[in-house]
Motif scaffolding. Structure first.
Motif, PDB file in Angstrom:
ATOM      1  N   ILE A  34       0.868  -1.028  -0.026  1.00  0.00           N
ATOM      2  CA  ILE A  34       0.109  -0.007   0.044  1.00  0.00           C
ATOM      3  C   ILE A  34       0.938   1.341   0.033  1.00  0.00           C
ATOM      4  O   ILE A  34       1.891   1.141   0.765  1.00  0.00           O
ATOM      5  N   GLN A  77     -12.328  -1.935  -0.570  1.00  0.00           N
ATOM      6  CA  GLN A  77     -12.210  -1.762  -1.859  1.00  0.00           C
ATOM      7  C   GLN A  77     -11.313  -2.684  -2.576  1.00  0.00           C
ATOM      8  O   GLN A  77     -11.791  -2.940  -3.404  1.00  0.00           O
ATOM      9  N   ILE A  78     -10.180  -2.871  -1.835  1.00  0.00           N
ATOM     10  CA  ILE A  78      -9.482  -4.067  -2.482  1.00  0.00           C
ATOM     11  C   ILE A  78     -10.273  -5.318  -2.704  1.00  0.00           C
ATOM     12  O   ILE A  78     -10.278  -6.085  -3.806  1.00  0.00           O
ATOM     13  N   ASP A 117      -1.650  -2.256  -4.214  1.00  0.00           N
ATOM     14  CA  ASP A 117      -2.998  -2.637  -4.103  1.00  0.00           C
ATOM     15  C   ASP A 117      -3.893  -1.555  -3.659  1.00  0.00           C
ATOM     16  O   ASP A 117      -4.959  -1.490  -3.807  1.00  0.00           O
ATOM     17  N   GLY A 118      -3.361  -0.248  -3.284  1.00  0.00           N
ATOM     18  CA  GLY A 118      -4.135   0.736  -2.852  1.00  0.00           C
ATOM     19  C   GLY A 118      -3.302   1.958  -2.299  1.00  0.00           C
ATOM     20  O   GLY A 118      -2.259   1.842  -2.158  1.00  0.00           O
ATOM     21  N   LEU A 176     -10.156   0.964   2.739  1.00  0.00           N
ATOM     22  CA  LEU A 176      -9.272   0.501   1.972  1.00  0.00           C
ATOM     23  C   LEU A 176      -9.234  -1.074   1.437  1.00  0.00           C
ATOM     24  O   LEU A 176      -9.499  -1.407   0.311  1.00  0.00           O
ATOM     25  N   MET A 203      -8.049   2.656  -8.710  1.00  0.00           N
ATOM     26  CA  MET A 203      -7.445   1.635  -7.787  1.00  0.00           C
ATOM     27  C   MET A 203      -8.031   2.352  -6.333  1.00  0.00           C
ATOM     28  O   MET A 203      -8.527   3.345  -6.240  1.00  0.00           O
ATOM     29  N   PRO A 204      -8.034   1.416  -5.444  1.00  0.00           N
ATOM     30  CA  PRO A 204      -8.664   1.571  -3.986  1.00  0.00           C
ATOM     31  C   PRO A 204      -7.788   2.901  -3.489  1.00  0.00           C
ATOM     32  O   PRO A 204      -6.661   2.697  -3.438  1.00  0.00           O
TER      33      PRO A 204
END
Length: 336
Positions: A67, A306-307, A122-123, A303, A142-143
């Motif tokens: 992240i 969202q992922i 990933d975020g 977060l 993206m997240p």
């Protein structure tokens, strides 16, 4: 024997006496494999010091378990503590962080944003505070979660209840006998919810607001002089200051001491943030303590949601709250 290069998947396969496919299956936990095979691969990975190429994993559509966190600078107590709390909260979900310090520069924030997106993190959690809004955030799919910052419509924003905190800080000064409390903040305007709380409190008390500004990104060696430049012209008509961050409150205390004002008898001061570092340095400062750990946990929860939505092929922000506010706490000290 030490490898002359960064160990590769092929090196692991050779050391374990298995195929590349088998090593890949072990790393991704796919298909049936005997425990003996798993143990041989694990031993080879440990012996060689092999680390999976996260960028290669991203290019193959796999999670990097990374992240990105963008802050002005971890040298500031609030953002340093926030980054640490985010790291702890993300570790629970087996994520690691890349911390980017924007230093208050929009161009640097833009570069870091591009770097994080291109490396397929990933975020992203963004708490950077710059002079301009970056339209790039609105284009990122993206997240993404903001901390105490409106990035773009639809991006969740987790923050302390700033307006209520500003109202509580100013109300406390008035209750303690201040008749003309001033506000010291970074930038004035409708976006400043701590200022809104201050204006509401003084308005209810029939007191004329006095709003002073020293930019958030003023270099440390210049801050004391900047604070003095704002306070000296109004010294005869204010008897207290609500500073919207604790470091500014510390500068106000130094200014008062240099003018021979007794705190809190002659002059009262309230800050905002309540970080551990400042509480240790100024244990007597009255402040609004932000729930930093709770803010970090809430940001991470949003977060991760969202992922997981992305992994399920769903809209990552479809059902998320736009703004999440968590209450601050008035901590009364010796400066009021």
């Amino acid at each position: 024997m030490p490898q002359p290069h960064e160990p590769t998947l092929a090196d692991v396969a050779r050391a374990a006496g298995v195929s590349l496919t088998t090593v890949s299956r072990v790393l991704n936990n796919r298909g049936y494999l005997s425990q003996a095979t798993k143990d041989r691969v694990a031993a080879a990975i440990k012996e060689l010091g092999y680390r999976p190429n996260q960028l290669a994993r991203a290019l193959h559509g796999k999670s990097t378990r990374t992240i990105g966190v963008i802050v002005p600078t971890v040298a500031l107590p609030f953002f340093g503590e926030l980054a640490a709390e985010l790291e702890d909260a993300l570790a629970v979900h087996d994520y690691r962080i890349l911390v980017c310090n924007s230093m208050g520069r929009a161009d640097r924030e833009r570069e870091y944003l591009d770097l994080l997106v291109s490396h397929r993190v990933d975020g992203i959690v963004s708490g950077a505070h710059n002079d301009e809004d970056l339209p790039e955030y609105g284009a990122i799919r993206m997240p993404l979660v903001a901390v105490d910052r409106d990035l773009s419509p639809g991006i969740p924003n987790v923050r302390c209840a700033n307006e209520a905190g500003g109202r509580a800080a100013t109300g406390h000064l008035l209750e303690r006998g201040a008749r003309r409390p001033a506000l010291l903040t970074s930038r004035t305007g409708a976006h400043n919810r701590r200022e809104a709380g201050y204006r509401d409190a003084v308005g209810r008390a029939g007191v004329e607001p006095v709003v002073l500004t020293v930019d958030f990104h003023t270099p440390a060696p210049l801050r004391a002089a900047a604070v003095a430049d704002r306070l000296d012209p109004v010294a005869d008509r204010v008897d207290a200051v609500f500073a919207t961050d604790d470091l500014s409150a510390a500068e106000v205390l130094e200014w008062a001491r240099g003018r021979g004002l007794r705190v809190p008898e002659d002059f009262k001061v309230v800050g905002f943030d309540g970080t551990l570092a400042v509480r240790r340095a100024l244990p007597g400062l009255t402040t609004i303590r932000q729930p930093i750990a709770a803010i970090a946990r809430e940001a991470v929860a949003l977060l991760v949601a969202q992922i997981e939505a992305v992994a399920a092929g769903e809209d990552p922000r479809a059902a998320l709250e736009r703004v999440v506010e968590l209450p601050g706490e008035l901590v009364v000290g010796r400066t009021t």
